[in-house]
Design a protein around this motif. Structure first.
Motif, PDB file in Angstrom:
ATOM      1  N   MET A   1       0.842  -1.412   0.067  1.00  0.00           N
ATOM      2  CA  MET A   1       0.096  -0.085  -0.133  1.00  0.00           C
ATOM      3  C   MET A   1       0.838   1.060  -0.052  1.00  0.00           C
ATOM      4  N   LEU A   2       0.510   2.027  -0.878  1.00  0.00           N
ATOM      5  CA  LEU A   2       1.367   3.350  -0.929  1.00  0.00           C
ATOM      6  C   LEU A   2       0.732   4.537  -0.410  1.00  0.00           C
ATOM      7  N   VAL A   3       1.411   5.696   0.128  1.00  0.00           N
ATOM      8  CA  VAL A   3       0.710   6.753   0.674  1.00  0.00           C
ATOM      9  C   VAL A   3      -0.138   7.631  -0.366  1.00  0.00           C
ATOM     10  N   SER A   4       0.331   7.416  -1.611  1.00  0.00           N
ATOM     11  CA  SER A   4      -0.676   8.054  -2.373  1.00  0.00           C
ATOM     12  C   SER A   4      -1.973   7.402  -2.624  1.00  0.00           C
ATOM     13  N   GLN A   5      -2.409   6.062  -2.212  1.00  0.00           N
ATOM     14  CA  GLN A   5      -3.483   5.543  -2.120  1.00  0.00           C
ATOM     15  C   GLN A   5      -4.257   5.838  -0.616  1.00  0.00           C
ATOM     16  N   ILE A   6      -3.784   6.161   0.283  1.00  0.00           N
ATOM     17  CA  ILE A   6      -4.294   6.561   1.398  1.00  0.00           C
ATOM     18  C   ILE A   6      -4.768   7.862   1.102  1.00  0.00           C
ATOM     19  N   LEU A   7      -3.978   8.907   0.770  1.00  0.00           N
ATOM     20  CA  LEU A   7      -4.530  10.115   0.374  1.00  0.00           C
ATOM     21  C   LEU A   7      -5.622  10.291  -0.460  1.00  0.00           C
ATOM     22  N   ARG A   8      -5.768   9.373  -1.604  1.00  0.00           N
ATOM     23  CA  ARG A   8      -6.929   9.323  -2.256  1.00  0.00           C
ATOM     24  C   ARG A   8      -8.277   8.939  -1.645  1.00  0.00           C
ATOM     25  N   THR A   9      -8.111   7.992  -0.528  1.00  0.00           N
ATOM     26  CA  THR A   9      -9.119   7.752   0.153  1.00  0.00           C
ATOM     27  C   THR A   9      -9.517   8.784   1.298  1.00  0.00           C
ATOM     28  N   LYS A  10      -8.428   8.880   1.898  1.00  0.00           N
ATOM     29  CA  LYS A  10      -8.728   9.929   3.211  1.00  0.00           C
ATOM     30  C   LYS A  10      -9.148  11.569   2.738  1.00  0.00           C
ATOM     31  N   GLY A  11      -8.316  11.926   1.464  1.00  0.00           N
ATOM     32  CA  GLY A  11      -8.472  13.195   1.139  1.00  0.00           C
ATOM     33  C   GLY A  11      -6.927  13.800   1.349  1.00  0.00           C
ATOM     34  N   ASP A  12      -6.902  15.074   0.821  1.00  0.00           N
ATOM     35  CA  ASP A  12      -5.633  15.683   0.810  1.00  0.00           C
ATOM     36  C   ASP A  12      -5.682  16.870   1.797  1.00  0.00           C
ATOM     37  N   ALA A  13      -6.720  17.020   2.442  1.00  0.00           N
ATOM     38  CA  ALA A  13      -6.798  18.357   3.342  1.00  0.00           C
ATOM     39  C   ALA A  13      -5.659  18.264   4.530  1.00  0.00           C
ATOM     40  N   VAL A  14      -5.286  19.568   4.484  1.00  0.00           N
ATOM     41  CA  VAL A  14      -4.234  19.623   5.555  1.00  0.00           C
ATOM     42  C   VAL A  14      -4.266  20.948   6.234  1.00  0.00           C
ATOM     43  N   PHE A  15      -4.509  20.931   7.574  1.00  0.00           N
ATOM     44  CA  PHE A  15      -4.472  22.250   8.248  1.00  0.00           C
ATOM     45  C   PHE A  15      -3.286  23.052   8.471  1.00  0.00           C
ATOM     46  N   THR A  16      -3.257  24.260   8.038  1.00  0.00           N
ATOM     47  CA  THR A  16      -1.835  24.847   8.252  1.00  0.00           C
ATOM     48  C   THR A  16      -1.981  26.133   8.961  1.00  0.00           C
ATOM     49  N   ILE A  17      -1.033  26.439   9.404  1.00  0.00           N
ATOM     50  CA  ILE A  17      -0.860  27.859   9.946  1.00  0.00           C
ATOM     51  C   ILE A  17       0.319  28.547   9.636  1.00  0.00           C
ATOM     52  N   VAL A  18       0.630  29.725   9.843  1.00  0.00           N
ATOM     53  CA  VAL A  18       2.072  30.612   9.779  1.00  0.00           C
ATOM     54  C   VAL A  18       2.874  30.600  10.957  1.00  0.00           C
ATOM     55  N   PRO A  19       3.978  30.760  10.951  1.00  0.00           N
ATOM     56  CA  PRO A  19       4.873  30.665  11.979  1.00  0.00           C
ATOM     57  C   PRO A  19       4.742  31.915  13.243  1.00  0.00           C
ATOM     58  N   THR A  20       3.975  32.866  12.735  1.00  0.00           N
ATOM     59  CA  THR A  20       3.718  33.965  14.010  1.00  0.00           C
ATOM     60  C   THR A  20       2.610  33.693  14.528  1.00  0.00           C
ATOM     61  N   GLU A  21       1.601  32.645  14.288  1.00  0.00           N
ATOM     62  CA  GLU A  21       0.582  32.707  14.964  1.00  0.00           C
ATOM     63  C   GLU A  21       0.890  32.157  16.435  1.00  0.00           C
ATOM     64  N   LYS A  22       0.089  32.491  17.248  1.00  0.00           N
ATOM     65  CA  LYS A  22       0.193  32.420  18.509  1.00  0.00           C
ATOM     66  C   LYS A  22      -0.347  30.939  19.082  1.00  0.00           C
ATOM     67  N   VAL A  23       0.582  30.382  19.980  1.00  0.00           N
ATOM     68  CA  VAL A  23       0.245  29.130  20.673  1.00  0.00           C
ATOM     69  C   VAL A  23      -1.153  28.818  20.910  1.00  0.00           C
ATOM     70  N   GLY A  24      -1.627  29.708  21.725  1.00  0.00           N
ATOM     71  CA  GLY A  24      -3.084  29.676  22.029  1.00  0.00           C
ATOM     72  C   GLY A  24      -4.026  29.541  21.022  1.00  0.00           C
ATOM     73  N   VAL A  25      -3.967  30.169  20.048  1.00  0.00           N
ATOM     74  CA  VAL A  25      -4.711  29.999  18.588  1.00  0.00           C
ATOM     75  C   VAL A  25      -4.519  28.526  18.123  1.00  0.00           C
ATOM     76  N   VAL A  26      -3.135  28.144  17.921  1.00  0.00           N
ATOM     77  CA  VAL A  26      -3.070  26.860  17.646  1.00  0.00           C
ATOM     78  C   VAL A  26      -3.649  25.601  18.644  1.00  0.00           C
ATOM     79  N   ALA A  27      -3.590  25.866  19.885  1.00  0.00           N
ATOM     80  CA  ALA A  27      -4.101  24.843  20.668  1.00  0.00           C
ATOM     81  C   ALA A  27      -5.686  24.964  20.235  1.00  0.00           C
ATOM     82  N   GLU A  28      -6.264  26.080  20.158  1.00  0.00           N
ATOM     83  CA  GLU A  28      -7.750  26.125  19.682  1.00  0.00           C
ATOM     84  C   GLU A  28      -7.987  25.567  18.449  1.00  0.00           C
TER      85      GLU A  28
END
Length: 142
Positions: free
Chosen positions: A1-28
């Motif tokens: 099983m390849l990673v690409s097959q997993i991503l096809r099934t589960k989707g490719d959504a990734v939640f991202t932030i910028v380095p300046t984001e506050k830790v409290g916001v990241v926790a939320e």
């Protein structure tokens, strides 16, 4: 099983932030999105990853004041990556050896998804179950 097959099934959504984001916001965000890690992007380039574990360690070491500090101070900057063509077994081994739970997936230095150890274990279990079912069918037919 390849990673690409997993991503096809589960989707490719990734939640991202910028380095300046506050830790409290990241926790939320971790709580609201029900995920264990966020990828830190700067101009479409992965510069880090921050997990629930990183947040807990930061608070334990520095107190609640870290919630107003930038995540760049506490993120993991030396990010390990997966590629779409890698196998579940190779990633499981890498993640176990390094004691990490999330791997951003990149193709040509572009973020295309993320896999967790839970994703990989789920696929490994279904692979083993399919193999067992095949063996049972073979034995029953004999």
């Amino acid at each position: 099983m390849l990673v690409s097959q997993i991503l096809r099934t589960k989707g490719d959504a990734v939640f991202t932030i910028v380095p300046t984001e506050k830790v409290g916001v990241v926790a939320e965000l971790l709580h609201a999105k029900r995920v264990g890690a966020l990828v830190v992007l700067e101009a479409e380039r992965v510069v880090g990853i921050v997990s629930e574990r990183d947040i807990v360690r930061a608070i334990a070491a520095h107190g609640a004041g870290v919630l107003s500090r930038p995540v760049s101070e506490f993120m993991t900057a030396n990010v390990l990556f997966a590629e779409p063509g890698e196998t579940v077994d190779s990633l499981l081994s890498r993640m176990t050896d390094r004691r990490i739970r999330h791997l951003p997936v990149c193709k040509n230095e572009r973020l295309v998804g993320i896999v967790s150890i839970g994703d990989l274990v789920k696929w490994k279990i279904s692979e083993v179950e399919a193999e067992a079912d095949g063996l049972k069918a073979y034995i029953a037919a004999s």
